[in-house]
Write a protein that holds these residues in place. Structure first.
Motif, PDB file in Angstrom:
ATOM      1  N   UNK A  64       0.825  -1.203   0.000  1.00 14.62           N
ATOM      2  CA  UNK A  64       0.000   0.000   0.000  1.00 14.62           C
ATOM      3  C   UNK A  64       0.861   1.255   0.000  1.00 14.62           C
ATOM      4  N   UNK A  65       1.882   1.271   0.837  1.00 17.74           N
ATOM      5  CA  UNK A  65       2.734   2.456   0.915  1.00 17.74           C
ATOM      6  C   UNK A  65       3.525   2.656  -0.369  1.00 17.74           C
ATOM      7  N   UNK A  66       3.939   1.563  -0.987  1.00 17.32           N
ATOM      8  CA  UNK A  66       4.650   1.687  -2.257  1.00 17.32           C
ATOM      9  C   UNK A  66       3.744   2.328  -3.307  1.00 17.32           C
ATOM     10  N   UNK A  67       2.461   1.952  -3.271  1.00 12.84           N
ATOM     11  CA  UNK A  67       1.511   2.524  -4.205  1.00 12.84           C
ATOM     12  C   UNK A  67       1.232   3.991  -3.959  1.00 12.84           C
ATOM     13  N   UNK A  68       1.476   4.442  -2.735  1.00 12.07           N
ATOM     14  CA  UNK A  68       1.213   5.837  -2.388  1.00 12.07           C
ATOM     15  C   UNK A  68       2.424   6.746  -2.576  1.00 12.07           C
ATOM     16  N   UNK A  69       3.584   6.175  -2.847  1.00 16.91           N
ATOM     17  CA  UNK A  69       4.809   6.984  -2.904  1.00 16.91           C
ATOM     18  C   UNK A  69       4.688   8.132  -3.904  1.00 16.91           C
ATOM     19  N   UNK A  70       4.077   7.867  -5.035  1.00 18.88           N
ATOM     20  CA  UNK A  70       3.971   8.904  -6.072  1.00 18.88           C
ATOM     21  C   UNK A  70       3.002  10.019  -5.681  1.00 18.88           C
ATOM     22  N   UNK A  71       2.169   9.760  -4.660  1.00 17.36           N
ATOM     23  CA  UNK A  71       1.170  10.737  -4.228  1.00 17.36           C
ATOM     24  C   UNK A  71       1.660  11.584  -3.055  1.00 17.36           C
ATOM     25  N   UNK A  72       2.799  11.183  -2.472  1.00 12.75           N
ATOM     26  CA  UNK A  72       3.296  11.873  -1.279  1.00 12.75           C
ATOM     27  C   UNK A  72       3.700  13.318  -1.584  1.00 12.75           C
ATOM     28  N   UNK A  73       3.325  14.255  -0.705  1.00 10.70           N
ATOM     29  CA  UNK A  73       3.835  15.617  -0.863  1.00 10.70           C
ATOM     30  C   UNK A  73       5.321  15.662  -0.550  1.00 10.70           C
ATOM     31  N   UNK A  74       5.985  16.706  -0.977  1.00  7.84           N
ATOM     32  CA  UNK A  74       7.403  16.893  -0.670  1.00  7.84           C
ATOM     33  C   UNK A  74       7.583  17.053   0.838  1.00  7.84           C
ATOM     34  N   UNK A  75       8.684  16.540   1.361  1.00  8.87           N
ATOM     35  CA  UNK A  75       8.920  16.613   2.811  1.00  8.87           C
ATOM     36  C   UNK A  75       8.957  18.043   3.327  1.00  8.87           C
ATOM     37  N   UNK A  76       9.213  19.003   2.447  1.00  7.36           N
ATOM     38  CA  UNK A  76       9.231  20.402   2.872  1.00  7.36           C
ATOM     39  C   UNK A  76       7.834  20.953   3.133  1.00  7.36           C
ATOM     40  N   UNK A  77       6.809  20.169   2.799  1.00  6.38           N
ATOM     41  CA  UNK A  77       5.434  20.655   2.909  1.00  6.38           C
ATOM     42  C   UNK A  77       4.753  20.276   4.214  1.00  6.38           C
ATOM     43  N   UNK A  78       5.444  19.537   5.086  1.00  7.78           N
ATOM     44  CA  UNK A  78       4.814  19.134   6.350  1.00  7.78           C
ATOM     45  C   UNK A  78       5.892  18.856   7.392  1.00  7.78           C
ATOM     46  N   UNK A  79       5.471  18.825   8.644  1.00  8.36           N
ATOM     47  CA  UNK A  79       6.356  18.417   9.730  1.00  8.36           C
ATOM     48  C   UNK A  79       5.701  17.259  10.477  1.00  8.36           C
ATOM     49  N   UNK A  80       6.527  16.374  10.990  1.00  6.26           N
ATOM     50  CA  UNK A  80       6.050  15.190  11.712  1.00  6.26           C
ATOM     51  C   UNK A  80       6.760  15.129  13.059  1.00  6.26           C
ATOM     52  N   UNK A  81       6.002  14.814  14.099  1.00  5.95           N
ATOM     53  CA  UNK A  81       6.610  14.693  15.425  1.00  5.95           C
ATOM     54  C   UNK A  81       5.857  13.633  16.225  1.00  5.95           C
ATOM     55  N   UNK A  82       6.609  12.762  16.900  1.00  5.48           N
ATOM     56  CA  UNK A  82       6.014  11.761  17.781  1.00  5.48           C
ATOM     57  C   UNK A  82       5.985  12.285  19.214  1.00  5.48           C
ATOM     58  N   UNK A  83       4.950  11.867  19.946  1.00 12.49           N
ATOM     59  CA  UNK A  83       4.784  12.262  21.343  1.00 12.49           C
ATOM     60  C   UNK A  83       4.398  11.025  22.145  1.00 12.49           C
ATOM     61  N   UNK A  84       4.690  11.054  23.439  1.00 11.18           N
ATOM     62  CA  UNK A  84       4.288   9.966  24.338  1.00 11.18           C
ATOM     63  C   UNK A  84       3.091  10.415  25.165  1.00 11.18           C
TER      64      UNK A  84
END
Length: 326
Positions: A41-61
């Motif tokens: 599924x993720x391989x199929x979505x790779x072409x749809x992913x926005x550029x990494x400069x367009x979002x930020x990701x952070x994990x929290x506990x």
């Protein structure tokens, strides 16, 4: 609703893949197979992913009874005071993790310009019900208390969503939050219910019997069959009539947040999604529903570049916009 034929694009893809194993499988075997499907599924979505400069990701506990869980925020770059969607992954309450919807939520966050908090919960059968539900609810409360940290403003929109078992959690926590003083001054404003589970397969549904035919009609459907539904609901070890799983059977559905519901036609869960939208609407809840006759359960995610899946996922984005417009 009459049974449908399988989306020809998906049928062609499935014809190239090995047949799934038959007979009983251990939970470890199911998880291994699911992990392979998620990788595809993720391989199929790779072409749809926005550029990494367009979002930020952070994990929290997040602290929960007996330990802690992880949650992951996805925020469009430069976003501030955004609407917030709290997301719960699917997998029959026993499969999946924080990573499985990672690509999907990055796409959704950027395309709709919303902050998303992806909540991981402990899985059954290692953790008995309602541990996983309590984890999901704890994640929702953490989101409400930490909206600023998530670049969100609850006054702009405070939604819950998920697919399959995650859709079940979204519907259930909407009921819990409605009756919880904690949320009195920060109520939920929308439910995104994607191919949701709304009633246990063994629940007493005599009043709805004539409207719940898909568990039999689609018992051998690809990707999710009736036996698999029964397996996951049995290992959850919850009373079938408990509204914390059979949200369809809650005493009242009044005063719930508006709901956008998506249903796949080739899905044992088809009719319980359609029926739940009807029950909500009859209780005075604002709703929209779309049904995709040729799609199997999860087809929109696992085959994201097919014509029907592209339509499904575009409708999801429009459904969120509709929830935010109310």
């Amino acid at each position: 609703m009459l049974p449908s034929s399988l989306d020809p694009e998906i049928a062609a893809i499935l014809a190239q893949l090995p047949s799934p194993p038959k007979g009983s499988m251990t939970i470890e075997e199911r998880r291994a197979g699911f992990a392979m499907a998620v990788a595809g599924m993720q391989k199929g979505m790779e072409s749809l992913l926005p550029n990494e400069s367009e979002y930020t990701v952070e994990d929290h506990a997040v602290s929960v009874e007996g330990g802690e869980i992880r949650v992951r925020s996805v925020v469009p770059k430069g976003g501030e005071d955004l609407p917030l969607l709290v997301w719960f992954h699917g997998g029959g309450w026993a499969l999946g993790d924080l990573d499985m919807d990672d690509y999907y939520l990055k796409i959704l966050s950027v395309n709709v310009n919303i902050s998303i908090l992806n909540v991981e919960y402990r899985l059954t059968p290692e953790f008995t019900f309602p541990t996983n539900l309590n984890d999901a609810y704890a994640g929702l409360k953490w989101a409400a208390e930490n909206a600023k940290k998530l670049s969100a403003s609850l006054s702009k929109g405070f939604m819950v969503g998920g697919a399959s078992a995650g859709g079940n959690f979204a519907a259930v926590v909407s009921l819990l939050a409605r009756d919880d003083l904690f949320f009195k001054d920060r109520p939920l404003t929308g439910q995104l219910l994607i191919v949701p589970i709304t009633v246990h397969v063994d629940a007493n549904v005599d009043q709805y019997r004539s409207e719940l035919l898909s568990m039999e009609e689609n018992k051998d459907a690809p990707f999710l069959d009736a036996d698999t539904v029964r397996y996951f609901e049995e290992i959850l070890q919850v009373s079938p009539e408990d509204p914390r799983i059979s949200v369809l059977l809650a005493k009242s559905h009044a005063n719930l947040p508006p709901a956008y519901v998506q249903v796949s036609g080739l899905d044992p869960l088809r009719d319980e999604g359609i029926l739940y939208e009807k029950v909500l609407r009859n209780a005075g809840v604002k709703t929209q529903i779309h049904v995709y006759p040729e799609l199997p359960h999860g087809g929109h995610a696992f085959f994201p570049t097919t014509k029907n899946s592209i339509k499904f996922n575009a409708d999801t984005e429009d459904g969120i916009r509709w929830l935010l417009s109310l």
